[in-house]
Design an enzyme around this catalytic site. Structure first.
Site, PDB file in Angstrom:
ATOM      1  N   LYS A   1      -9.904   3.227  11.380  1.00 51.40           N
ATOM      2  CA  LYS A   1      -8.856   2.602  10.565  1.00 51.40           C
ATOM      3  C   LYS A   1      -8.746   1.100  10.796  1.00 51.40           C
ATOM      4  O   LYS A   1      -7.665   0.512  10.666  1.00 51.40           O
ATOM      5  CB  LYS A   1      -7.487   3.274  10.797  1.00 51.40           C
ATOM      6  CG  LYS A   1      -7.473   4.781  10.591  1.00 51.40           C
ATOM      7  CD  LYS A   1      -8.094   5.190   9.270  1.00 51.40           C
ATOM      8  CE  LYS A   1      -7.363   4.631   8.068  1.00 51.40           C
ATOM      9  NZ  LYS A   1      -8.036   4.986   6.777  1.00 51.40           N
TER      10      LYS A   1
ATOM     11  N   ARG B   1      -4.558   2.944   1.220  1.00 52.22           N
ATOM     12  CA  ARG B   1      -3.338   3.671   0.874  1.00 52.22           C
ATOM     13  C   ARG B   1      -2.108   2.822   1.222  1.00 52.22           C
ATOM     14  O   ARG B   1      -2.103   2.098   2.210  1.00 52.22           O
ATOM     15  CB  ARG B   1      -3.232   4.976   1.674  1.00 52.22           C
ATOM     16  CG  ARG B   1      -4.293   6.021   1.415  1.00 52.22           C
ATOM     17  CD  ARG B   1      -3.937   7.268   2.230  1.00 52.22           C
ATOM     18  NE  ARG B   1      -4.959   8.292   2.158  1.00 52.22           N
ATOM     19  CZ  ARG B   1      -5.936   8.428   3.057  1.00 52.22           C
ATOM     20  NH1 ARG B   1      -6.027   7.589   4.073  1.00 52.22           N
ATOM     21  NH2 ARG B   1      -6.827   9.391   2.952  1.00 52.22           N
TER      22      ARG B   1
END
Length: 293
Positions: free
Chosen positions: A40, A259
């Protein structure tokens, strides 16, 4: 048979079965470089951006050989790689390697000259992104505790670690927090590879100035940089950089990338910032590189 002996056996086997190199024959090769993390932090974006250079080749899905699939053997690992010609570069990406206890030593045993690439970003932002992905994958968004509850609250029933015992007010045993304590994982890589074999990519600059970060990585890989600002455009919805094709069309990352993150309470963000401050400083000193976190 321990994994060291197993690796040596497979290397001997491959040395007897690999045909002599031929400059005009494409073949599958072990990677010259591996993007080992951080999860991430922008590893998929980096790989996609590096493929602007026609000499960079990579397998499609994450291989996870050195952490999850090691028992499948080196022949299986090589089969996951793309075919390349002499002069082309094979790069693998499996971001969970960064916090794996075994991956650094296993990679070194295969090839101590492997180039290691690590993408890092503000660990607070990384933790929120990790939580967002986990919530989405498990379809528990709105059902599992909030990010605040997981990070600083009473989340014991959701974690293997008992989070009633906190470090500077933070549930440091939660994976989303633990991965961001970069220096603890970095030590294993420096125990196995010299710093000149390791390249640290600034995940924040990869978003704001992708051409510069990609160019730096190309140089580390021994390639003549080809990435230019004109190779990139901005996703009009996600505001995330995309590769601009020759016809002007944008090639953006999948719908799971970029997102929207949940809004996190300011006092929790401050607690996390204070928690990570000394950990970040140790990491900066370890790699002799400073970031604006």
């Amino acid at each position: 048979m321990n994994y060291r002996l197993l690796l040596l056996f497979h290397l001997f086997y491959l040395s007897r079965t690999i045909p002599l190199p031929h400059s005009e024959i494409a073949k599958k090769r072990f990677p010259d470089a591996i993007i080992v993390g951080v999860k991430k932090a922008g590893t998929r974006a980096l790989l996609e951006f590096l493929k602007i250079n026609p000499l960079v080749k990579a397998p499609g899905p994450e291989v996870h050989f050195f952490d999850k699939n090691f028992n499948k053997g080196l022949e299986w690992y090589r089969e996951q790689m793309p075919e390349t010609m002499n002069g082309e570069l094979t790069i693998e990406k499996s971001p969970a390697y960064f916090h794996s206890k075994n991956a650094p030593e296993r990679i070194k045993m295969l090839n101590p000259n492997t180039k290691i690439i690590i993408v890092v970003r503000d660990p607070v932002t990384r933790a929120i992104s990790d939580y967002t992905q986990s919530s989405s994958k498990r379809k528990r968004l709105g059902l599992m505790p909030s990010f605040e509850e997981m990070a600083v609250g009473n989340c014991a029933m959701w974690l293997k670690a008992n989070c009633t015992t906190k470090t500077r007010g933070v549930n440091a045993g939660w994976g989303a927090i633990r991965i961001g304590v970069y220096h603890k994982h970095m030590k294993r890589w420096l125990d196995n590879f010299p710093m000149q074999n390791i390249h640290i990519v600034d995940g924040e600059k990869l978003i704001t100035n992708p051409a510069e970060e990609v160019s730096r990585t190309e140089k580390f890989l021994g390639l003549t940089p080809v990435a230019k600002p004109t190779n990139f455009g901005i996703d009009p919805i996600k505001k995330f950089p995309c590769v601009k094709k020759s016809d002007g069309e944008l090639h953006c990352l999948g719908k799971t990338k970029g997102r929207p993150h949940p809004d996190v309470k300011l006092d929790v963000l401050q607690t996390l910032k204070e928690f990570y401050a000394p950990e970040n400083k140790r990491f900066f000193q370890m790699v002799n590189q400073w970031f604006d976190w």
